[in-house]
Design a protein around this motif. Sequence first.
Motif, PDB file in Angstrom:
ATOM      1  N   GLY A  27       0.816  -1.204   0.000  1.00  0.00           N
ATOM      2  CA  GLY A  27       0.000   0.000   0.000  1.00  0.00           C
ATOM      3  C   GLY A  27       0.847   1.250   0.000  1.00  0.00           C
ATOM      4  O   GLY A  27       1.722   1.427  -0.849  1.00  0.00           O
ATOM      5  N   ASP A  28       0.606   2.123   0.958  1.00  0.00           N
ATOM      6  CA  ASP A  28       1.341   3.394   1.041  1.00  0.00           C
ATOM      7  C   ASP A  28       2.677   3.247   1.783  1.00  0.00           C
ATOM      8  O   ASP A  28       3.388   4.238   1.967  1.00  0.00           O
ATOM      9  N   ASN A 106       0.763   9.944   0.521  1.00  0.00           N
ATOM     10  CA  ASN A 106      -0.649   9.683   0.842  1.00  0.00           C
ATOM     11  C   ASN A 106      -0.811   9.207   2.279  1.00  0.00           C
ATOM     12  O   ASN A 106      -1.792   9.534   2.954  1.00  0.00           O
ATOM     13  N   PHE A 107       0.149   8.422   2.756  1.00  0.00           N
ATOM     14  CA  PHE A 107       0.095   7.931   4.137  1.00  0.00           C
ATOM     15  C   PHE A 107       0.179   9.098   5.112  1.00  0.00           C
ATOM     16  O   PHE A 107      -0.586   9.169   6.080  1.00  0.00           O
ATOM     17  N   LEU A 108       1.106  10.005   4.862  1.00  0.00           N
ATOM     18  CA  LEU A 108       1.277  11.160   5.744  1.00  0.00           C
ATOM     19  C   LEU A 108       0.022  12.023   5.762  1.00  0.00           C
ATOM     20  O   LEU A 108      -0.413  12.491   6.820  1.00  0.00           O
ATOM     21  N   ILE A 109      -0.574  12.219   4.588  1.00  0.00           N
ATOM     22  CA  ILE A 109      -1.787  13.039   4.495  1.00  0.00           C
ATOM     23  C   ILE A 109      -2.953  12.361   5.209  1.00  0.00           C
ATOM     24  O   ILE A 109      -3.677  12.991   5.992  1.00  0.00           O
ATOM     25  N   ASN A 110      -3.122  11.059   4.961  1.00  0.00           N
ATOM     26  CA  ASN A 110      -4.265  10.329   5.533  1.00  0.00           C
ATOM     27  C   ASN A 110      -4.241  10.304   7.050  1.00  0.00           C
ATOM     28  O   ASN A 110      -5.291  10.345   7.704  1.00  0.00           O
ATOM     29  N   TYR A 111      -3.028  10.234   7.633  1.00  0.00           N
ATOM     30  CA  TYR A 111      -2.931  10.117   9.090  1.00  0.00           C
ATOM     31  C   TYR A 111      -2.450  11.406   9.760  1.00  0.00           C
ATOM     32  O   TYR A 111      -2.221  11.434  10.974  1.00  0.00           O
ATOM     33  N   GLY A 112      -2.303  12.459   8.992  1.00  0.00           N
ATOM     34  CA  GLY A 112      -1.995  13.767   9.551  1.00  0.00           C
ATOM     35  C   GLY A 112      -0.597  13.927  10.096  1.00  0.00           C
ATOM     36  O   GLY A 112      -0.377  14.708  11.037  1.00  0.00           O
ATOM     37  N   TYR A 113       0.370  13.201   9.518  1.00  0.00           N
ATOM     38  CA  TYR A 113       1.762  13.330   9.943  1.00  0.00           C
ATOM     39  C   TYR A 113       2.555  14.131   8.923  1.00  0.00           C
ATOM     40  O   TYR A 113       2.260  14.108   7.722  1.00  0.00           O
ATOM     41  N   PHE A 154       3.452   0.457  11.940  1.00  0.00           N
ATOM     42  CA  PHE A 154       4.087   1.762  11.738  1.00  0.00           C
ATOM     43  C   PHE A 154       3.346   2.858  12.506  1.00  0.00           C
ATOM     44  O   PHE A 154       3.978   3.763  13.072  1.00  0.00           O
ATOM     45  N   LEU A 155       2.029   2.796  12.541  1.00  0.00           N
ATOM     46  CA  LEU A 155       1.265   3.785  13.303  1.00  0.00           C
ATOM     47  C   LEU A 155       1.580   3.684  14.790  1.00  0.00           C
ATOM     48  O   LEU A 155       1.718   4.706  15.476  1.00  0.00           O
ATOM     49  N   ALA A 156       1.725   2.452  15.299  1.00  0.00           N
ATOM     50  CA  ALA A 156       2.088   2.269  16.705  1.00  0.00           C
ATOM     51  C   ALA A 156       3.477   2.833  16.975  1.00  0.00           C
ATOM     52  O   ALA A 156       3.731   3.449  18.018  1.00  0.00           O
ATOM     53  N   PHE A 157       4.393   2.624  16.029  1.00  0.00           N
ATOM     54  CA  PHE A 157       5.741   3.176  16.133  1.00  0.00           C
ATOM     55  C   PHE A 157       5.690   4.699  16.267  1.00  0.00           C
ATOM     56  O   PHE A 157       6.355   5.285  17.130  1.00  0.00           O
ATOM     57  N   MET A 158       4.867   5.347  15.435  1.00  0.00           N
ATOM     58  CA  MET A 158       4.754   6.806  15.469  1.00  0.00           C
ATOM     59  C   MET A 158       4.142   7.273  16.787  1.00  0.00           C
ATOM     60  O   MET A 158       4.665   8.188  17.439  1.00  0.00           O
ATOM     61  N   GLU A 159       3.041   6.656  17.181  1.00  0.00           N
ATOM     62  CA  GLU A 159       2.331   7.095  18.382  1.00  0.00           C
ATOM     63  C   GLU A 159       3.179   6.887  19.640  1.00  0.00           C
ATOM     64  O   GLU A 159       3.239   7.757  20.515  1.00  0.00           O
ATOM     65  N   ASN A 160       3.833   5.735  19.728  1.00  0.00           N
ATOM     66  CA  ASN A 160       4.656   5.454  20.908  1.00  0.00           C
ATOM     67  C   ASN A 160       5.866   6.378  20.976  1.00  0.00           C
ATOM     68  O   ASN A 160       6.254   6.835  22.052  1.00  0.00           O
ATOM     69  N   SER A 161       6.468   6.642  19.822  1.00  0.00           N
ATOM     70  CA  SER A 161       7.654   7.498  19.799  1.00  0.00           C
ATOM     71  C   SER A 161       7.315   8.930  20.173  1.00  0.00           C
ATOM     72  O   SER A 161       7.969   9.548  21.009  1.00  0.00           O
ATOM     73  N   LEU A 162       6.278   9.481  19.542  1.00  0.00           N
ATOM     74  CA  LEU A 162       5.929  10.879  19.780  1.00  0.00           C
ATOM     75  C   LEU A 162       5.357  11.087  21.175  1.00  0.00           C
ATOM     76  O   LEU A 162       5.371  12.195  21.694  1.00  0.00           O
ATOM     77  N   GLY A 163       4.864   9.997  21.789  1.00  0.00           N
ATOM     78  CA  GLY A 163       4.300  10.107  23.131  1.00  0.00           C
ATOM     79  C   GLY A 163       5.312   9.873  24.240  1.00  0.00           C
ATOM     80  O   GLY A 163       4.990   9.988  25.415  1.00  0.00           O
ATOM     81  N   THR A 164       6.561   9.550  23.855  1.00  0.00           N
ATOM     82  CA  THR A 164       7.594   9.262  24.843  1.00  0.00           C
ATOM     83  C   THR A 164       8.094  10.536  25.509  1.00  0.00           C
ATOM     84  O   THR A 164       8.303  11.547  24.841  1.00  0.00           O
ATOM     85  N   ASN A 165       8.281  10.490  26.813  1.00  0.00           N
ATOM     86  CA  ASN A 165       8.782  11.652  27.547  1.00  0.00           C
ATOM     87  C   ASN A 165      10.222  11.972  27.168  1.00  0.00           C
ATOM     88  O   ASN A 165      11.007  11.083  26.840  1.00  0.00           O
ATOM     89  N   ASN A 166      10.550  13.247  27.246  1.00  0.00           N
ATOM     90  CA  ASN A 166      11.924  13.682  27.052  1.00  0.00           C
ATOM     91  C   ASN A 166      12.767  13.222  28.241  1.00  0.00           C
ATOM     92  O   ASN A 166      12.373  13.374  29.398  1.00  0.00           O
ATOM     93  N   GLU A 167      13.938  12.644  27.957  1.00  0.00           N
ATOM     94  CA  GLU A 167      14.788  12.114  29.023  1.00  0.00           C
ATOM     95  C   GLU A 167      15.183  13.191  30.030  1.00  0.00           C
ATOM     96  O   GLU A 167      15.444  12.893  31.193  1.00  0.00           O
ATOM     97  N   LEU A 168      15.227  14.435  29.598  1.00  0.00           N
ATOM     98  CA  LEU A 168      15.596  15.516  30.515  1.00  0.00           C
ATOM     99  C   LEU A 168      14.581  15.668  31.645  1.00  0.00           C
ATOM    100  O   LEU A 168      14.885  16.249  32.692  1.00  0.00           O
TER     101      LEU A 168
END
Length: 274
Positions: A27-28, A106-113, A154-168
Amino acid sequence: MTLENDHIVSLKKGHYLAPKYSASNLGDLLIGITKYDMPVETGVWHSHEKSLISFVLYGNNIEHRSKTKTIERTSGSLNFYYANEIHKNVYNQFPSKHISVEIDNNFLINYGYSETEVELAVKKNSDAIFTFVKLMHEATINDLNSKSAVEMLFLAFMENSLGTNNELQFPHWIKSVRDILNDRWNENVSLTELSEIVNIHPTTISKYFRKYFKCTLGEYVRKLKVRHSIEFLNSSNYSLTETAYLCGFSDQSHFTKVFKFYTGFLPKNYSKTL
């Protein structure tokens, strides 16, 4: 970027400079597997038509991103490339194998990334090896369910990564707990022992560990063991029994169960795929 007097190769979707490669168009998202069986110098400036994430499963290569910027890519490295971003692999010390994900716009557009958010997710993710081994597994299967499976991974990868706290933001004792676990990854360090070392109540460790690492203490330890077991399997110098023992699993059966949970592969099938 302009590189005077250099020929720049523009690679279409699913095409690579590696002497051996395969591409599974799902797919995309496209999963590419590139392999170098021996040292080779491509020496070619090139770009990819689509945004691309590249994970070094094993091996080592030196890469130029410009005339002045050089990156050493070792086993476990994860790198993002914007669509049409120019780079060059100067030298590869191998055998080496890379897993790539090409992302259609198309993937980025469809999922707003945006590409910038994908780049940030790549920089923040600490569990990339599990995602990318599972992606390789789906590319190997490539059946009617693989498109949806790859998209969900891949969506789980994005969500988990962007939701991770900053180590600082981590309390100093959380960093100490993490360092102890990382240093003693092949041991079974108890919560009580950790509590005594960092002088923090066990309940507090459990509560805040989940908050900062998005997983339980036990899950973190198991992932550490599997991550290191992949390094042993990549080397092909150890049997499954030896790998299970060296990585602190109780037996081969337990190792097989945990490995499959985090990677999608049975260890013996993973070795065959390599």
